[in-house]
Motif scaffolding. Structure first.
Motif, mmCIF file in Angstrom:
data_model
loop_
_atom_site.group_PDB
_atom_site.id
_atom_site.type_symbol
_atom_site.label_atom_id
_atom_site.label_comp_id
_atom_site.label_asym_id
_atom_site.label_seq_id
_atom_site.Cartn_x
_atom_site.Cartn_y
_atom_site.Cartn_z
ATOM 1 N N GLY A 204 -105.199 -57.966 33.451
ATOM 2 C CA GLY A 204 -104.323 -59.059 33.049
ATOM 3 C C GLY A 204 -104.714 -59.668 31.726
ATOM 4 N N SER A 205 -105.997 -59.643 31.374
ATOM 5 C CA SER A 205 -106.437 -60.302 30.148
ATOM 6 C C SER A 205 -106.793 -59.334 29.040
ATOM 7 N N LEU A 206 -106.652 -58.056 29.259
ATOM 8 C CA LEU A 206 -107.066 -57.067 28.264
ATOM 9 C C LEU A 206 -105.864 -56.571 27.484
ATOM 10 N N SER A 207 -105.975 -56.586 26.168
ATOM 11 C CA SER A 207 -104.937 -55.996 25.323
ATOM 12 C C SER A 207 -105.292 -54.536 25.132
ATOM 13 N N LEU A 208 -104.594 -53.686 25.913
ATOM 14 C CA LEU A 208 -104.966 -52.275 25.936
ATOM 15 C C LEU A 208 -104.801 -51.620 24.577
ATOM 16 N N LYS A 209 -103.751 -51.965 23.860
ATOM 17 C CA LYS A 209 -103.480 -51.265 22.615
ATOM 18 C C LYS A 209 -104.497 -51.591 21.535
ATOM 19 N N LYS A 210 -105.087 -52.788 21.597
ATOM 20 C CA LYS A 210 -106.056 -53.162 20.563
ATOM 21 C C LYS A 210 -107.485 -52.865 21.001
ATOM 22 N N GLU A 211 -107.886 -53.414 22.128
ATOM 23 C CA GLU A 211 -109.273 -53.281 22.555
ATOM 24 C C GLU A 211 -109.549 -51.952 23.246
ATOM 25 N N GLY A 212 -108.540 -51.356 23.878
ATOM 26 C CA GLY A 212 -108.773 -50.121 24.613
ATOM 27 C C GLY A 212 -108.463 -48.854 23.848
ATOM 28 N N GLU A 213 -108.039 -48.954 22.593
ATOM 29 C CA GLU A 213 -107.686 -47.748 21.838
ATOM 30 C C GLU A 213 -108.932 -46.948 21.507
ATOM 31 N N ARG A 214 -108.872 -45.651 21.761
ATOM 32 C CA ARG A 214 -110.010 -44.767 21.523
ATOM 33 C C ARG A 214 -109.532 -43.558 20.711
ATOM 34 N N GLN A 215 -110.408 -43.101 19.827
ATOM 35 C CA GLN A 215 -110.167 -41.851 19.103
ATOM 36 C C GLN A 215 -110.875 -40.746 19.873
ATOM 37 N N CYS A 216 -110.120 -39.792 20.374
ATOM 38 C CA CYS A 216 -110.672 -38.756 21.249
ATOM 39 C C CYS A 216 -110.631 -37.400 20.551
ATOM 40 N N PHE A 217 -111.683 -36.615 20.795
ATOM 41 C CA PHE A 217 -111.804 -35.283 20.228
ATOM 42 C C PHE A 217 -112.109 -34.314 21.362
ATOM 43 N N LEU A 218 -111.316 -33.254 21.463
ATOM 44 C CA LEU A 218 -111.526 -32.240 22.487
ATOM 45 C C LEU A 218 -112.062 -30.976 21.833
ATOM 46 N N PHE A 219 -113.187 -30.496 22.372
ATOM 47 C CA PHE A 219 -113.767 -29.228 21.949
ATOM 48 C C PHE A 219 -113.796 -28.294 23.161
ATOM 49 N N THR A 220 -114.181 -27.050 22.920
ATOM 50 C CA THR A 220 -114.148 -26.080 24.008
ATOM 51 C C THR A 220 -115.106 -26.445 25.128
ATOM 52 N N LYS A 221 -116.163 -27.218 24.823
ATOM 53 C CA LYS A 221 -117.162 -27.515 25.841
ATOM 54 C C LYS A 221 -117.379 -29.003 26.077
ATOM 55 N N HIS A 222 -116.913 -29.845 25.167
ATOM 56 C CA HIS A 222 -117.168 -31.278 25.290
ATOM 57 C C HIS A 222 -115.924 -32.075 24.922
ATOM 58 N N PHE A 223 -115.928 -33.312 25.395
ATOM 59 C CA PHE A 223 -114.860 -34.262 25.122
ATOM 60 C C PHE A 223 -115.513 -35.533 24.586
ATOM 61 N N LEU A 224 -115.165 -35.915 23.367
ATOM 62 C CA LEU A 224 -115.768 -37.084 22.723
ATOM 63 C C LEU A 224 -114.797 -38.248 22.749
ATOM 64 N N ILE A 225 -115.324 -39.446 23.050
ATOM 65 C CA ILE A 225 -114.532 -40.675 23.055
ATOM 66 C C ILE A 225 -115.214 -41.652 22.106
ATOM 67 N N CYS A 226 -114.503 -42.093 21.080
ATOM 68 C CA CYS A 226 -115.071 -42.951 20.046
ATOM 69 C C CYS A 226 -114.202 -44.187 19.864
ATOM 70 N N THR A 227 -114.830 -45.226 19.354
ATOM 71 C CA THR A 227 -114.110 -46.415 18.901
ATOM 72 C C THR A 227 -114.128 -46.435 17.385
ATOM 73 N N ARG A 228 -113.104 -47.012 16.813
ATOM 74 C CA ARG A 228 -113.005 -47.063 15.359
ATOM 75 C C ARG A 228 -113.233 -48.495 14.895
ATOM 76 N N SER A 229 -114.185 -48.657 13.973
ATOM 77 C CA SER A 229 -114.485 -49.983 13.449
ATOM 78 C C SER A 229 -113.458 -50.367 12.392
ATOM 79 N N SER A 230 -113.557 -51.610 11.925
ATOM 80 C CA SER A 230 -112.601 -52.082 10.920
ATOM 81 C C SER A 230 -112.723 -51.303 9.613
ATOM 82 N N GLY A 231 -113.909 -50.764 9.330
ATOM 83 C CA GLY A 231 -114.101 -49.988 8.114
ATOM 84 C C GLY A 231 -113.660 -48.547 8.238
#
Length: 1181
Positions: A483-510
């Motif tokens: 109810g209090s979380l803005s999913l589009k702003k705080e929950g946005e993640r940059q994801c990378f899929l490789f053949t063996k791993h899945f990376l989940i990153c956050t993007r800073s303002s820079g």
């Protein structure tokens, strides 16, 4: 007395009128009168070849006219003025412009004219000259002379031909006469003086005869030779040779241009930049120059030699032998590998060097050279990239016009094959290099760095933005935080899929990326994918409705930490489907490739990727298969045509499994085979897995095994010490619902890696002669774990990060610092801890272990196919009980396998459970249930129902009918056959529902007698249609708009006049949305951009399917399956099923549906037309 000439005055006046309005030239001119000294100003107008003059500009009737055809116009000097001084006469000459029109025959006085301006006079002269048709007359004279000349030539030729014909006839007569004389003379000579015939000289007449015969023979030979040459010139062989020569000439020109480009690259950029790098203040270093230009100078020298050879061969034209030149060129073309491999890097270095102002200024100076023709350095660096493909295309065209018996046919084919092989090698190297650079680029973007991206076997698959939903223990959503979380702003993640791993990153303002502290790097070998929440999980069920079924789960169970769940939200259904397909395929490939790598990496150098590339059956056309140039998700060429046997072989190939191919096959297999045949193939692969591996790969494997039979004995090492073990990852969980009922299939939960590893170890050991082969003698999976409490589990070779083992002393050794492989070290530790020193195994024992691994891989593949078949194509088993029982028997047989791994056992149990579900699990409404409701309150009337209620219930009914259509009804155009009601009952039910709803709308409007009520009803139905559009029920929009466009409603002119402008504008907008223009272009765009649930217009897809069915056959002339057509059909069916699988959250209202389904309210078409004539009768003509 001579009569005057009559002319058509009316037509002349008409021409004068046209001259005044549309004349070529119009204006005032002074005309010399009969008296030589007087000039009268008239208004002249020129039209075509007639010059009219009027008394004034406003005069309607001409004062006269002149026919200008054949006249000439020339300038005349100004006449002297009487009474004017010398200065005045000179001024008059300067201001006036005189010219005369001469008519070229006696009796016609010239027309003398003058004007005020010289420019105006020149224009008049030019216009009169054009109107005189002088140029046309001259051209006519020239053509007439040519014609007369040609006629003379023709007549001369005719005379010559007649003379020759007469001469030939005379010669024929003379020949016949001479022949008769010769015969008579010979008879006389033989009778009178036979003994003197050989002694006397030849008769002069005989000489004449021989001369004539020789002349005739020569003429006949020349005539026949001319015919032969003309026939050859028109023959296909000569045409082919001409095209071949043209290709060679074009190749020489292209080679000359390419050498010139390389010359500019080397002499215009490379050598000057080398000199600049040696200066006191170098704008660029020598290393950068070498990195940018690579070996381009060597390439230039090579092609200069090749070009000189081509020019030398052209000197011997028309004999063009080129094969030996390619034989010389081919071994040297390997230098292109270095250039192509580092081309992208060279462009990157050049871009970095351009940041230096001095270098950029110097480079622009070089690029301004006229020889560059405005091209940049990057353009010249790109030219060598296309040279090898250009040679291949040229050789292909050359071979197309080279006869099979040609002397250099085989040499050219060999050169083409070598170039294609080199091109494939270069393409693979470029792909590998680009993948490494892509991984390094991502690694540099991550602030903390990422060690797994330094693994060269890690292949990038996809990246994108996903929203991470907060989760707690057991993967359930935390409703408090949502109810209090803005999913589009705080929950946005940059994801990378490789053949063996899945990376989940956050993007800073820079713009920098940061890995999540927990769950930032997910090893796919430890993950389980859940595409849709379980229906029994209330929280998951709520989340599915909350997020529009755009969320999916990844359950992670690391070996050294507590399990956790990552919940991700895709921006659209297309994005979710793409992520699901790629992640699921990566998980399946890790399992299968891991097991296959174990089989082939111990004794054979044939690894799985190389084995796939080297298998010509996967990319080379044959009599029973044909490939397209498009690659599938496994980077293997897609099948275009194939026999049923080859399609089944691809389905059960253990090396890879394309999700696209699997979906297409399961959607369309009824067209070319039966379910019994498919199941028999799966059963055969399970029972005899070695039949699924290509024979060539097995030959390589076993041949290498024989060659290496004694290596381990010579080294004194036990084969057991070199065996590698793997813990196969759990199967990915795919949860989708069928169109008829929502089936939820959970194949497996991830097991602890220790159990999986020890199971495989025990099973592998049980396959050796040192243990019993009976199932009772096999130790249970948990017994071995007590013997090795200090050892960490051995992971699959596909995850190097976890390849660690614990030595007996407690020290942990990493894979990078160990002299033996982690799997071998694990085997050593196992032998030392529990089994003691194992006896040496022979080669047969090793092969048994490999057979065990291949059997496990085959079992895994069969379970994957069955899982997909049961979960996403459940209708096959609901409609075919025999097929269902056969699958159940096969799964029960799999469960009885004593060597079955725990993951496989659980997957088999889950498939059995899903297949054995009762039909009462379907909790969704059906149209029959709604119709059969008898205890519902009485239906309400149209006036008491709101537009929202009507739109929601129309949407509910439309979606219930739409989702009930089984996908097999979309095959074979059954809805267009005579027995369509039996073949496609659900499609016909959808069509009937559409017609009933459209008739209900029209009937409800026509039931009102007064105009205002009808106008209000129209406005209300338009509002209902707009709400249906907002609900993504485009089928409902089309039902209402088609009803409003029916003739009985459309002709209500008075009623439509009462409808508001806003309603009419909204009606136009809705009609454009569902318009059939451009193959429903607007409707397709709306469906593409909307997220389910939605109800598309089914007729749009039926039109597409009919177009595919009628445009392409199911089988080729050779009897091969047209799998490209199957792929197109499957694509449409998948799009339909995407909308079938997501349900509306609309509560059923019996009072509304009873009104909508009441057929007593429907008026037939004839009655509607009668009502139209009664309500608004036709106006009298």
């Amino acid at each position: 007395m001579q009569k005057s000439v009559r002319y058509n005055e009316g037509h002349a006046l008409y021409l004068a009128f046209l001259a005044r309005k549309e004349g070529t030239k119009r204006g005032f001119l002074s005309k010399k009168a009969a008296e030589a000294s007087r000039w009268h100003e008239k208004w002249f107008a020129l039209y075509q070849n007639v010059l009219f003059y009027f008394e004034g500009e406003q005069s309607g009737r001409p004062a006269g006219m002149y026919l200008l055809e054949g006249c000439s116009c020339e300038r005349t000097p100004a006449p002297p003025r009487a009474g004017a001084g010398p200065g005045g006469a000179r001024d008059a000459l300067d201001k006036q412009y005189y010219f005369t029109v001469l008519f070229g025959h006696e009796g016609q006085k010239p027309l003398e004219l003058r004007c005020e301006e010289e420019q105006d006079g020149k224009e008049w002269m030019e216009a009169i000259h054009q109107a005189s048709y002088a140029d046309i007359l001259i051209e006519r004279e020239v053509l007439m002379q040519k014609y007369i000349h040609l006629v003379q030539i023709v007549e001369t030729e005719k005379i010559a031909a007649n003379q020759l014909r007469h001469q030939l006839e005379d010669q024929d007569t003379e020949i016949e006469r001479l022949k008769s004389e010769i015969v008579a003379l010979n008879k006389t000579k033989e009778r009178m003086r036979p003994y003197q015939s050989n002694q006397e000289d030849e008769d002069p007449d005989i000489k004449k005869i021989k001369k004539v015969q020789s002349f005739m023979r020569g003429w006949l030979c020349r005539r026949k030779w001319k015919t032969i040459v003309q026939d050859y010139i028109c023959s296909p062989h000569a045409e082919s040779m001409r095209k071949r020569n043209q290709i060679v000439f074009t190749m020489v020109e292209a080679e000359s241009e390419y050498v010139h480009q390389l010359y500019i690259l080397v002499n215009g950029f490379l050598r000057p930049l080398r000199m600049a790098a040696s200066s006191k203040k170098p704008p660029i270093s020598h290393d950068d120059v070498s990195s940018i230009f690579l070996n381009s100078e060597t390439i230039m020298f090579l092609h200069e030699i090749f070009h000189q050879g081509l020019k030398a061969r052209l000197a011997n034209w028309p004999t063009l032998i080129l094969a030996d030149l390619f034989d010389i060129l081919l071994p040297m073309l390997n230098i292109y590998q270095e250039f192509v491999r580092n081309h992208q890097y060279s462009l990157q270095v050049l871009a970095n060097c351009k940041q230096n102002r001095d270098f950029d200024k110097l480079l622009k100076q070089y690029e301004a050279n006229p020889a560059c023709e405005g091209r940049m350095l990057e353009t010249f660096l790109t030219y060598p990239m296309f040279q090898i493909p250009r040679y291949i295309i040229t050789l292909h065209e050359l071979l197309a016009h080279t006869p099979h018996e040609h002397v250099e046919r085989k040499s050219l084919e060999f050169a083409k094959s070598k170039l294609e092989e080199l091109s494939r090698v270069m393409h693979d190297e470029v792909s590998d290099t680009e993948n490494i650079r892509k991984n390094l680029a991502i690694e540099r973007m991550i602030v903390e760095g990422c060690d797994i991206l330094l693994d060269t076997s890690q292949t990038f698959i996809r990246q994108g933005s996903l929203i991470q939903v907060p989760s707690v223990e057991r993967g359930k959503l935390s409703k408090v935080r949502l109810g209090s979380l803005s999913l589009k702003k705080e929950g946005e993640r940059q994801c990378f899929l490789f053949t063996k791993h899945f990376l989940i990153c956050t993007r800073s303002s820079g713009g920098k990326l940061h890995l999540l502290k927990t769950g930032g790097v997910l090893s796919l070998i430890e993950c389980t994918l859940i595409e849709e929440p379980d229906a029994s999980d209330d929280d998951s069920k709520g989340s599915g409705h909350m997020f529009g079924h755009l969320d999916f789960k990844i359950v992670v169970e690391p070996p050294d930490a507590a399990p956790f769940t990552v919940v991700l939200l895709a921006p659209s259904r297309q994005e979710k489907a793409a992520w699901m397909s790629d992640i699921s395929q990566c998980m399946d490939n890790i399992r299968c490739n891991g097991l296959m790598t174990i089989v082939f990496e111990e004794n054979s150098k044939v690894t799985v990727p190389h084995m796939i590339k080297s298998d010509a059956r996967l990319h080379k056309d044959d009599t029973d298969i044909c490939f397209s140039k498009t690659l599938n998700s496994c980077k293997v060429p897609q099948i275009r045509y194939a026999s049923v046997e080859r399609l089944l072989e691809r389905l059960t190939d253990l090396r890879f499994l394309s999700i696209d191919f699997l979906n297409t096959f399961l959607h369309t297999y009824r067209i070319f085979t039966t379910a019994t045949v498919v199941l028999a193939k799966l059963s055969d692969i399970y029972k005899r897995p070695f039949t699924s591996i290509p024979v060539r790969s097995l030959e390589l494997f076993f041949a290498t095994s024989q060659n290496n039979r004694g290596e381990y004995l010579l080294d004194g090492k036990s084969p057991r010490l070199c065996r590698k073990f793997s813990s196969p990852p759990p199967l990915a969980v795919s949860r989708t619902s069928s169109p008829v009922r929502a089936r939820k299939l959970s194949l497996t939960s991830p097991l602890n890696s220790r159990i999986g590893t020890q199971d495989l170890t025990t099973a592998s050991s049980s396959g050796s002669p040192t243990t019993s082969h009976s199932p009772a003698a096999s130790p249970p999976p948990h017994t071995g774990m007590e013997s090795f409490p200090t050892m960490s589990p051995c992971r699959s070779p596909s995850t190097p990060r976890h390849l660690r083992y614990r030595q007996p002393g407690g020290q942990v050794a990493d894979n990078a610092h160990c002299s033996v492989s982690p799997a071998s070290a694990f085997a050593i530790a196992t032998a030392a801890a529990g089994y003691g020193s194992p006896p040496g195994f022979n080669n047969t024992d090793r092969t048994c272990d490999k057979e065990f691994i291949i059997r496990r891989t085959a079992t895994n593949r069969v379970l994957n196919v069955l899982r997909h078949w049961v979960s996403k194509h459940a209708q096959d088993f609901e409609l075919n009980n025999e097929l269902k029982m056969n699958v159940l028997n096969l799964l029960e047989e799999v469960l009885r396998d004593p060597d079955l791994l725990p993951q496989e056992r659980k997957a088999t149990s889950n498939i059995l459970r899903a297949l054995s579900q009762d039909d009462h699990d379907d909790i969704h409404l059906k149209l029959e249930d709604i119709i059969q409701m008898t205890d519902c309150p009485k239906a309400e009337c149209f006036e008491t129902l709101s537009a929202m209620e009507l739109a929601e219930q129309i949407t509910l009914l439309d979606h219930i009918v739409f989702r009930s259509i089984p996908y097999e009804e979309f095959l074979g155009q059954g809805w267009m056959k005579l027995d369509k009601n039996e073949r496609t009952p659900y499609i016909m039910k959808t069509s009937q529902q559409f017609n009933d709803m459209s008739n209900l709308v029209a009937s409800q409007i026509m039931n009102y007698a007064d105009i205002s009520s009808r106008a209000n009803a129209i406005e209300k139905w338009v509002a209902v249609a707009d709400i249906c559009r907002c609900l993504h029920n485009y089928n409902g929009v089309l039902e209402i708009t088609s009803a409003l466009n029916r003739s009985a409603i459309y002709r209500l002119k008075k009623t439509w006049a009462k409808v508001s402008k806003q309603t009419k504008a909204l009606m136009d907008k809705l009609q454009k949305t569902v318009s059939s223009e451009g193959r429903f272009k607007n409707l397709r765009e709306n469906l593409k951009n909307c997220n389910p649930p939605a109800v598309p217009y089914l007729g749009m897809y039926l039109t597409d399917l009919a177009f595919i069915e009628e445009g392409t056959p199911n089988f080729t002339e050779e009897g091969l399956v047209n799998f490209s057509k199957m792929r197109m059909i499957s694509h449409i069916i998948r799009e339909i099923r995407q909308f079938q699988q997501t349900f509306y959250r609309i509560n059923h209202q019996s009072k509304v549906t009873q009104y909508l389904l009441d057929k007593a309210l429907i008026i037939d078409e004839d009655t509607l037309y009668e009502l139209l004539l009664k309500i608004e009768p036709r106006l009298p003509a």
